[in-house]
Design a protein around this motif. Structure first.
Motif, PDB file in Angstrom:
ATOM      1  N   VAL A 191       0.833  -1.252  -0.052  1.00 42.49           N
ATOM      2  CA  VAL A 191      -0.062   0.223   0.005  1.00 42.49           C
ATOM      3  C   VAL A 191       0.813   1.252  -0.036  1.00 42.49           C
ATOM      4  N   ALA A 192       0.219   2.330  -0.505  1.00 38.57           N
ATOM      5  CA  ALA A 192       1.070   3.538  -0.577  1.00 38.57           C
ATOM      6  C   ALA A 192       1.031   4.330   0.814  1.00 38.57           C
ATOM      7  N   VAL A 193       2.316   4.879   1.042  1.00 35.28           N
ATOM      8  CA  VAL A 193       2.453   5.845   2.339  1.00 35.28           C
ATOM      9  C   VAL A 193       3.067   7.047   1.691  1.00 35.28           C
ATOM     10  N   ASP A 194       2.410   8.086   2.068  1.00 38.32           N
ATOM     11  CA  ASP A 194       3.139   9.380   1.725  1.00 38.32           C
ATOM     12  C   ASP A 194       3.089  10.407   2.832  1.00 38.32           C
ATOM     13  N   PRO A 195       4.515  10.927   3.427  1.00 41.05           N
ATOM     14  CA  PRO A 195       4.458  11.465   4.474  1.00 41.05           C
ATOM     15  C   PRO A 195       3.896  12.974   4.600  1.00 41.05           C
ATOM     16  N   GLY A 196       3.583  13.371   3.412  1.00 42.44           N
ATOM     17  CA  GLY A 196       3.115  14.752   2.813  1.00 42.44           C
ATOM     18  C   GLY A 196       1.740  14.687   2.911  1.00 42.44           C
ATOM     19  N   VAL A 197       0.846  13.454   3.019  1.00 42.92           N
ATOM     20  CA  VAL A 197      -0.458  13.441   2.978  1.00 42.92           C
ATOM     21  C   VAL A 197      -0.851  13.259   4.329  1.00 42.92           C
ATOM     22  N   LEU A 198      -0.430  12.117   4.977  1.00 44.74           N
ATOM     23  CA  LEU A 198      -0.616  12.038   6.266  1.00 44.74           C
ATOM     24  C   LEU A 198       0.338  12.197   7.474  1.00 44.74           C
ATOM     25  N   SER A 199       0.300  12.410   8.497  1.00 46.96           N
ATOM     26  CA  SER A 199       1.073  12.454   9.571  1.00 46.96           C
ATOM     27  C   SER A 199       1.644  11.225  10.062  1.00 46.96           C
ATOM     28  N   ALA A 200       2.752  10.902  10.647  1.00 52.73           N
ATOM     29  CA  ALA A 200       3.432   9.704  11.104  1.00 52.73           C
ATOM     30  C   ALA A 200       2.294   8.890  11.556  1.00 52.73           C
ATOM     31  N   GLU A 201       1.709   9.427  12.705  1.00 55.20           N
ATOM     32  CA  GLU A 201       0.726   8.799  13.541  1.00 55.20           C
ATOM     33  C   GLU A 201      -0.512   8.372  12.483  1.00 55.20           C
ATOM     34  N   ALA A 202      -0.783   9.017  11.751  1.00 54.48           N
ATOM     35  CA  ALA A 202      -2.209   8.682  10.985  1.00 54.48           C
ATOM     36  C   ALA A 202      -1.520   7.726   9.723  1.00 54.48           C
ATOM     37  N   ASN A 203      -0.327   7.662   9.382  1.00 52.89           N
ATOM     38  CA  ASN A 203       0.131   6.829   8.576  1.00 52.89           C
ATOM     39  C   ASN A 203       0.221   5.326   9.178  1.00 52.89           C
ATOM     40  N   ILE A 204       0.614   5.556  10.425  1.00 47.24           N
ATOM     41  CA  ILE A 204       0.744   4.166  11.394  1.00 47.24           C
ATOM     42  C   ILE A 204      -0.603   3.533  11.405  1.00 47.24           C
ATOM     43  N   ALA A 205      -1.472   4.418  11.774  1.00 44.05           N
ATOM     44  CA  ALA A 205      -2.760   4.040  12.254  1.00 44.05           C
ATOM     45  C   ALA A 205      -3.509   3.199  11.098  1.00 44.05           C
ATOM     46  N   HIS A 206      -3.118   3.757   9.901  1.00 52.52           N
ATOM     47  CA  HIS A 206      -3.698   3.440   8.615  1.00 52.52           C
ATOM     48  C   HIS A 206      -3.017   2.037   8.347  1.00 52.52           C
ATOM     49  N   LEU A 207      -1.771   2.046   8.623  1.00 51.58           N
ATOM     50  CA  LEU A 207      -0.818   0.691   8.319  1.00 51.58           C
ATOM     51  C   LEU A 207      -1.522  -0.445   8.946  1.00 51.58           C
ATOM     52  N   ARG A 208      -1.730   0.011  10.245  1.00 50.22           N
ATOM     53  CA  ARG A 208      -2.495  -1.225  11.065  1.00 50.22           C
ATOM     54  C   ARG A 208      -3.775  -1.671  10.624  1.00 50.22           C
ATOM     55  N   GLU A 209      -4.398  -0.646  10.243  1.00 51.12           N
ATOM     56  CA  GLU A 209      -5.742  -1.169   9.650  1.00 51.12           C
ATOM     57  C   GLU A 209      -5.413  -1.973   8.239  1.00 51.12           C
ATOM     58  N   VAL A 210      -4.789  -1.609   7.330  1.00 49.42           N
ATOM     59  CA  VAL A 210      -4.550  -2.260   5.836  1.00 49.42           C
ATOM     60  C   VAL A 210      -3.786  -3.807   6.399  1.00 49.42           C
ATOM     61  N   ALA A 211      -2.833  -3.727   7.195  1.00 43.52           N
ATOM     62  CA  ALA A 211      -2.170  -4.978   7.631  1.00 43.52           C
ATOM     63  C   ALA A 211      -3.336  -6.021   8.006  1.00 43.52           C
ATOM     64  N   GLY A 212      -4.384  -5.491   8.597  1.00 45.05           N
ATOM     65  CA  GLY A 212      -5.278  -6.583   8.871  1.00 45.05           C
ATOM     66  C   GLY A 212      -6.249  -6.888   7.648  1.00 45.05           C
ATOM     67  N   LEU A 213      -6.189  -6.205   6.642  1.00 46.11           N
ATOM     68  CA  LEU A 213      -6.845  -6.515   5.561  1.00 46.11           C
ATOM     69  C   LEU A 213      -6.040  -7.159   4.417  1.00 46.11           C
TER      70      LEU A 213
END
Ligand SMILES: [Zn+2]
Length: 313
Positions: free
Chosen positions: A123-145
């Motif tokens: 999945v895509a990660v972009d530090p200019g779009v989401l904060s580190a915290e938001a990126n990590i929370a999203h990664l936890r979600e998609v890792a479950g998907l």
């Protein structure tokens, strides 16, 4: 003898063929210099196209490493504004939704893989779009998907791999077992966001992170062997560069084969960058490389990816 397993460690898939065509049109490959006759794929690159290309090329599996290009999303949104619209206001509106766009894009990639077991999503990660915290929370979600890795493009997304906003994200990737696959290559302009040596600090800090540098360093391929010597934890895919050999800033076929041998062919995976290039053609390109043994090349076709990316086929 049984046919070797063939895995695409680097392909892109789009929601529609038209979207794939738009992304291809908006992405200029300039870093190798001119090479007439590079055979680009005619596929638009939706799911149907990707599965058809896999069948045709005899691929057992593919990893989708979709790039999220906020600049392109902005440009597209602006292009559809009616004449006389307030562009500043429209831009602010687009940016306010960018994080949701990125998350929806990644959830879609996971949904595709959920219905097509021959596909593993990064999945895509972009530090200019989401904060580190938001990126990590999203990664936890998609890792479950079902997400098994992240895709970065430091040039298009304009950040250095060792950007402080990314360090907690890498830490989370180690914890979640996610591979980091990044574009590598020459950037236009002064800041070389993605040349191979730009990844040294990340490799030094995160020896347990599985890192894949796409394109073997691209137009900056001359730095790649040294980085690989210094950091045994870095691996590579050979997409794009395998089609640009002989161009002014690309290696010859022989120099590319020598680079792969110097790195150790077991650390190099086949990728196609579909729908830019064709899957069947990429297998032919790898198998046509000089200097490397048949066993080495067959490992690059798929077995290396299964091992390095810990794919469950
Ligand atoms: Zn790519």
């Amino acid at each position: 003898m049984a046919n070797p397993i063939v895995v695409d460690a680097h392909m892109h898939v789009y929601e529609t063929k038209a979207e794939g065509e738009r992304q291809k049109a908006g992405y200029e490959i300039w870093e190798y210099g001119a090479k007439p006759g590079v055979p680009f794929s005619r596929y638009g690159g939706d799911v149907e196209d990707a599965l058809a290309a896999m069948r045709r090329g005899g691929y057992a599996h593919a990893v989708t490493v979709n790039l999220f290009a906020a600049d392109l999303a902005r440009a597209e949104a602006l292009a559809t504004l009616p004449p006389g619209a307030d562009r500043t206001r429209a831009l602010a509106d687009i940016d306010a939704t960018m994080g949701d766009r990125l998350r929806a894009f990644n959830r879609w990639a996971c949904a595709v893989a959920a219905t097509h077991p021959a596909v593993t999503p990064f999945v895509a990660v972009d530090p200019g779009v989401l904060s580190a915290e938001a990126n990590i929370a999203h990664l936890r979600e998609v890792a479950g998907l079902g997400a098994r890795g992240v895709k970065l493009h430091p040039v298009v997304q304009r950040f250095s791999p060792d950007d402080p906003r990314m360090l907690p994200v890498y830490r989370a990737c180690v914890e979640l077992g996610l591979t980091v696959l990044s574009h590598s290559g020459t950037a236009r302009g002064a800041t070389q966001y993605a040349e191979p040596r730009a990844f040294a600090e990340v490799l030094r800090r995160f020896p347990d992170l599985t890192v894949v540098l796409a394109h073997l360093g691209g137009g900056s391929w001359r730095q790649t062997a040294e980085l690989a010597r210094t950091f045994p934890n870095v691996t590579f895919d050979c997409c794009e560069i395998v089609e640009w050999t002989g161009a002014p800033h690309a290696p010859s076929d022989e120099a590319l084969a020598r680079l792969i041998r110097d790195i150790g062919s077991h650390r190099v995976m086949l990728g196609t960058d579909f729908p830019w290039y064709d899957l069947d053609r990429t297998v032919e390109r790898v198998m046509a490389l000089p200097l490397l043994s048949r066993e080495e090349k067959e490992g690059m076709l798929g077995a290396n990816a299964v091992r390095i990316l810990r794919l469950r086929l």
